[in-house]
Design an enzyme around this catalytic site. Structure first.
Site, short mmCIF file in Angstrom:
data_model
loop_
_atom_site.label_atom_id
_atom_site.label_comp_id
_atom_site.label_asym_id
_atom_site.label_seq_id
_atom_site.Cartn_x
_atom_site.Cartn_y
_atom_site.Cartn_z
N HIS A 66 18.11 -96.93 -6.14
CA HIS A 66 17.80 -95.54 -5.76
C HIS A 66 18.55 -95.12 -4.52
O HIS A 66 18.75 -93.93 -4.28
CB HIS A 66 16.30 -95.39 -5.45
CG HIS A 66 15.41 -96.00 -6.47
ND1 HIS A 66 15.38 -95.56 -7.78
CD2 HIS A 66 14.53 -97.04 -6.41
CE1 HIS A 66 14.51 -96.29 -8.45
NE2 HIS A 66 13.98 -97.18 -7.65
N HIS A 91 17.51 -95.92 4.92
CA HIS A 91 18.24 -95.65 3.68
C HIS A 91 18.78 -94.23 3.75
O HIS A 91 18.46 -93.49 4.68
CB HIS A 91 17.32 -95.83 2.46
CG HIS A 91 16.19 -94.87 2.49
ND1 HIS A 91 14.97 -95.17 3.07
CD2 HIS A 91 16.10 -93.58 2.08
CE1 HIS A 91 14.18 -94.12 2.99
NE2 HIS A 91 14.85 -93.14 2.41
N HIS A 93 20.13 -90.49 1.48
CA HIS A 93 20.16 -89.61 0.30
C HIS A 93 21.44 -88.80 0.43
O HIS A 93 21.79 -88.38 1.54
CB HIS A 93 18.93 -88.69 0.29
CG HIS A 93 17.63 -89.43 0.35
ND1 HIS A 93 16.92 -89.78 -0.78
CD2 HIS A 93 16.92 -89.91 1.40
CE1 HIS A 93 15.82 -90.42 -0.42
NE2 HIS A 93 15.80 -90.53 0.90
N GLU A 104 17.70 -84.01 1.72
CA GLU A 104 16.39 -83.72 1.10
C GLU A 104 15.75 -82.53 1.80
O GLU A 104 15.38 -81.55 1.16
CB GLU A 104 15.51 -84.96 1.16
CG GLU A 104 16.09 -86.12 0.34
CD GLU A 104 15.05 -87.06 -0.20
OE1 GLU A 104 14.28 -87.63 0.59
OE2 GLU A 104 14.99 -87.22 -1.43
N HIS A 117 17.11 -91.70 6.55
CA HIS A 117 15.68 -91.90 6.83
C HIS A 117 15.46 -93.28 7.42
O HIS A 117 15.89 -94.30 6.85
CB HIS A 117 14.87 -91.76 5.54
CG HIS A 117 14.83 -90.36 5.04
ND1 HIS A 117 14.64 -90.03 3.71
CD2 HIS A 117 14.97 -89.18 5.69
CE1 HIS A 117 14.66 -88.71 3.57
NE2 HIS A 117 14.86 -88.17 4.77
N THR A 198 9.39 -89.41 -0.52
CA THR A 198 10.14 -88.49 -1.39
C THR A 198 10.57 -89.18 -2.68
O THR A 198 11.33 -88.62 -3.47
CB THR A 198 11.39 -87.93 -0.69
OG1 THR A 198 12.33 -89.01 -0.50
CG2 THR A 198 11.04 -87.28 0.64
N THR A 199 10.05 -90.42 -2.87
CA THR A 199 10.28 -91.13 -4.14
C THR A 199 8.91 -91.56 -4.68
O THR A 199 7.96 -91.68 -3.89
CB THR A 199 11.11 -92.40 -3.94
OG1 THR A 199 10.41 -93.26 -3.02
CG2 THR A 199 12.48 -92.10 -3.41
N1 LIG Z 1 12.53 -90.94 1.40
S1 LIG Z 1 11.41 -92.01 1.74
O1 LIG Z 1 11.52 -92.37 3.14
O2 LIG Z 1 10.12 -91.49 1.34
C1 LIG Z 1 11.72 -93.46 0.81
C2 LIG Z 1 12.71 -93.51 -0.14
F1 LIG Z 1 13.43 -92.42 -0.46
C3 LIG Z 1 13.01 -94.69 -0.79
F2 LIG Z 1 13.99 -94.70 -1.74
C4 LIG Z 1 12.33 -95.84 -0.50
S2 LIG Z 1 12.78 -97.32 -1.30
O3 LIG Z 1 11.94 -98.40 -0.89
O4 LIG Z 1 14.19 -97.51 -0.98
C5 LIG Z 1 12.70 -97.12 -3.04
C6 LIG Z 1 11.38 -96.60 -3.47
O5 LIG Z 1 10.30 -96.94 -2.68
C7 LIG Z 1 11.30 -95.81 0.43
N2 LIG Z 1 10.63 -96.98 0.63
C8 LIG Z 1 9.44 -97.15 1.40
C9 LIG Z 1 8.24 -96.54 0.69
C10 LIG Z 1 7.53 -97.70 0.00
C11 LIG Z 1 8.02 -98.91 0.73
C12 LIG Z 1 7.54 -100.22 0.73
C13 LIG Z 1 8.23 -101.19 1.45
C14 LIG Z 1 9.39 -100.85 2.15
C15 LIG Z 1 9.85 -99.53 2.16
C16 LIG Z 1 9.10 -98.59 1.50
C17 LIG Z 1 11.01 -94.61 1.10
F3 LIG Z 1 10.05 -94.55 2.03
ZN LIG Z 2 14.35 -91.26 2.07
#
Ligand SMILES: NS(=O)(=O)c1c(F)c(F)c(S(=O)(=O)CCO)c(N[C@H]2CCc3ccccc32)c1F
Ligand SMILES: [Zn+2]
Length: 263
Positions: A66, A91, A93, A104, A117, A198-199
């Site tokens: 993603h 990460h 976008h 976003e 982010h 946002t995911t």
């Molecule tokens: N745009 S965002 O900041 O809302 C956001 C993301 F866009 C995103 F892609 C991810 S992820 O972990 O790379 C993939 C799906 O959770 C996370 N991951 C976070 C959420 C869940 C989790 C659990 C352990 C480590 C990281 C995360 C995320 F918080």
């Molecule tokens: Zn994000």
């Protein structure tokens, strides 16, 4: 993670069929529309701790299908909020080579080229991010808008390894660097609101801080980010480019969007 995409039959318009929160309240991202902003004099400058990582630290840079994500040191935190929020990962976008618009959050419907982010969890209350991720006071994410302009040396600490994680689930170890250099100079000017991941699973668990001032990366750096990665894994016969990995803006409803700046 589970099978969801940004477009197509598993795309963002269908997320709520499997992930009910995605169709719920307090969703992110949102548009920062001038008429909805309210100046809040109690919003203090963001203070981060230990963002300057030693090159002796090893971080994991990965393609999770993603986004490109970088694991962060648990020494890193935000210290200026009511609770201490410890860093977990960062990460991005982004848009695509043909359409460099993939942030976003938007400002008066202006979409920036990309968005960074930095995800933190409330370590005063929860032992790790997995227990914090679905709690209303669980997460704090710092958002940085990215536009195409001057070359950004800090970005190279990630981009120079990107060809090692072209396919889903690939990971490489990278040396630590000064993560503060990825943030804008001013940490005192930002948008603040209650929102969500946002995911999927789109938990309404995020205190959002999006800095007013964007950072820049060069066109070449943007094209590298937008063209290097695939959301499919290495053995897939049909490689799927990873780009346009942004969620559309969501209804603000009755939420307040606070700003730490006057004009
Ligand atoms: N745009 S965002 O900041 O809302 C956001 C993301 F866009 C995103 F892609 C991810 S992820 O972990 O790379 C993939 C799906 O959770 C996370 N991951 C976070 C959420 C869940 C989790 C659990 C352990 C480590 C990281 C995360 C995320 F918080
Ligand atoms: Zn994000």
């Amino acid at each position: 993670g589970a099978k969801w995409t940004y477009d197509g039959p598993q795309g963002q318009d269908h997320w709520s069929e499997r992930y009910p929160y995605c169709g719920g309240a307090l969703q992110s991202p949102i548009d920062f529309e001038s008429d909805l902003l309210r100046f809040d004099p109690t919003l203090r400058p963001i203070e981060v701790q230990n963002y300057k990582l030693s090159p002796n630290e090893q971080l994991t840079l990965g393609n999770n299908g993603h986004s490109v994500q970088l694991s962060l040191s648990p020494m890193m935190s935000i210290s200026s909020l009511h609770n201490r929020y410890t860093a977990a990962q960062l990460h991005f976008h982004w848009g695509s080579a043909s359409r460099p618009a993939g942030s976003e959050h938007t400002v008066n419907n202006k979409q920036y080229a990309a968005e960074l982010h930095v995800v933190h969890y409330n370590s005063d209350k929860y032992p790790n991010i997995s227990t914090a991720v679905d709690k209303s006071d669980g997460l704090a994410v710092l958002g940085v808008l990215v536009e195409v302009g001057m070359f950004n040396p800090a970005f190279e600490h990630i981009l120079k390894f990107i060809n090692g994680i072209k396919y889903r689930d690939q990971k490489v170890k990278v040396p630590g660097f000064n993560i503060r250099a990825l943030l804008p100079t001013r940490l005192d000017e930002y948008y603040r609101y209650d929102g969500s991941l946002t995911t999927p699973p789109c938990y309404p668990s995020v205190l959002w801080t999006v800095f007013r001032n964007p950072i820049t990366i060069s066109r070449k750096q943007f094209l590298t980010l937008a063209t290097a990665l695939y959301s499919s894994n290495a053995q897939d016969s049909a490689p799927m480019p990873l780009n346009n990995n942004y969620r559309k803006t969501q209804p603000v409803d009755s939420r307040l969007i606070l700003v730490s700046f006057k004009e």
